[in-house]
Motif scaffolding. Structure first.
Motif, short mmCIF file in Angstrom:
data_model
loop_
_atom_site.label_atom_id
_atom_site.label_comp_id
_atom_site.label_asym_id
_atom_site.label_seq_id
_atom_site.Cartn_x
_atom_site.Cartn_y
_atom_site.Cartn_z
N SER A 30 0.85 -1.19 0.00
CA SER A 30 0.00 0.00 0.00
C SER A 30 0.88 1.24 0.00
O SER A 30 1.68 1.43 0.93
CB SER A 30 -0.91 0.01 1.23
OG SER A 30 -1.45 1.30 1.45
N GLU A 89 -1.92 -1.98 -3.90
CA GLU A 89 -2.16 -0.71 -4.58
C GLU A 89 -1.21 -0.59 -5.76
O GLU A 89 0.01 -0.67 -5.59
CB GLU A 89 -1.93 0.44 -3.61
CG GLU A 89 -2.21 1.80 -4.19
CD GLU A 89 -2.04 2.91 -3.17
OE1 GLU A 89 -1.95 4.08 -3.58
OE2 GLU A 89 -1.99 2.61 -1.95
N VAL A 280 -7.45 -3.93 -10.59
CA VAL A 280 -7.77 -3.09 -9.43
C VAL A 280 -8.78 -2.03 -9.86
O VAL A 280 -8.47 -1.14 -10.66
CB VAL A 280 -6.50 -2.41 -8.87
CG1 VAL A 280 -6.86 -1.54 -7.67
CG2 VAL A 280 -5.47 -3.46 -8.46
N LYS A 285 -7.65 2.86 -4.21
CA LYS A 285 -6.30 2.41 -4.56
C LYS A 285 -5.78 3.06 -5.84
O LYS A 285 -4.68 2.73 -6.28
CB LYS A 285 -6.27 0.89 -4.69
CG LYS A 285 -6.55 0.15 -3.39
CD LYS A 285 -6.41 -1.35 -3.55
CE LYS A 285 -6.66 -2.04 -2.22
NZ LYS A 285 -6.48 -3.51 -2.31
#
Length: 298
Positions: A30, A89, A280, A285
């Protein structure tokens, strides 16, 4: 702390900032949490007596590792309540990162997911030893273990990761060629073209975070995946396009719906074609995706 000492601390921190971010990101997956860890590292670093620090780089990495470990344990609890599959992410990275094979593999979406299967301490030891080549004594100081214990953890983690690495690594140029073929087939809804570029055992993992629609479980198998993708596109009735980019040091696609970014799709490619698709869609994110993130192993 004197102004001169503060300047020295700032200079050292700035000099190693990209390294510290890379360490934190590889441990956490992240960017937002990695940035928070760097802030915590800075607050502790400015309190250190620099006259007693022999190796500033190693000391900063030690602080970053400890803060990352604390945050990783909290992240693990958050992930347990996450809606659907959790993906790291995605980071927009400069094209030259893809040319550094060691760095590109270490931050690839596929490798980041393998690291997710390690315990927090195993992950820290593996990252520091196998990715950043720190010595066992330095790692021991960072994770609060003895050097002997760190050696054992490193061996166990390496064995675990090796069993889950891509079967056959390919070059960045090969990955780009495969992804270009996938992109053309996707945009033209070419059924056979998609089957030709996807490995028979390909797996799609999509992350909507409970905010955007995504498959709640991985979709496995080329035939099933193609039906899932083409079926979804047929229902939407929107303008669907893609753009090539570099994500986590590897060729990837930005997916646009009616001209707006819908998500980022990273891939795992080996000799048999695309074996992994990681999509994603979670907007939380994607907030930093417009800015390139500098990564380094040194």
């Amino acid at each position: 702390m004197s102004e001169h000492t503060t300047d020295q601390a700032t200079e050292a921190f700035v000099a190693h900032r990209n390294l510290l971010f890379t360490v934190a990101y590889e441990m956490l997956g992240s960017a937002a949490d990695a940035e928070d860890v760097l802030q915590e590292t800075w607050l502790r670093w400015v309190e250190v007596d620099l006259g007693r620090v022999r190796d500033q780089r190693a000391y900063l990495v030690r602080i970053t590792t400890r803060q990352s470990l604390n945050r990783l344990r909290a992240l693990t609890r958050r992930k347990e309540a996450y809606v659907g599959p959790w993906l790291p992410e995605p980071l927009l990275t400069a094209p030259d990162v893809a040319e550094d094979a060691e760095l590109a593999e270490s931050v690839s979406m596929a490798m980041m997911l393998v690291l997710e299967t390690l315990s927090p301490t195993e992950r820290a030891v593996f990252v520091l030893r196998e990715v950043f080549d720190f010595g066992y004594d330095e790692i021991a100081a960072a994770v609060g273990k003895t050097p002997v214990a760190v050696r054992q953890i490193a061996h166990r983690a390496r064995k675990h990761v090796d069993a889950r690495r891509p079967r056959e690594t390919v070059s960045a140029s090969q990955s780009r060629a495969v992804l270009d073929s996938f992109r053309r087939a996707l945009e033209t809804r070419d059924l056979q073209g998609l089957l030709d570029v996807l490995a028979p055992d390909v797996v799609l993992v999509s992350d909507g975070g409970g905010v955007k629609q995504a498959a709640l479980r991985p979709v496995a198998g080329a035939g099933k995946l193609v039906r899932y993708i083409l079926g979804g596109l047929a229902k939407t009735g929107v303008e669907f396009t893609t753009a090539s980019t570099v994500v986590n040091g590897n060729p990837a696609l930005v997916v646009l719906v009616d001209g707006e970014v819908d998500g980022v799709m990273a891939t795992r490619v080996d000799g048999s074609g695309i074996t992994g698709l990681y999509y994603v869609r979670n907007p939380g994110k994607l907030t930093r995706f417009g800015v390139e993130v500098p990564l380094t192993l040194r």
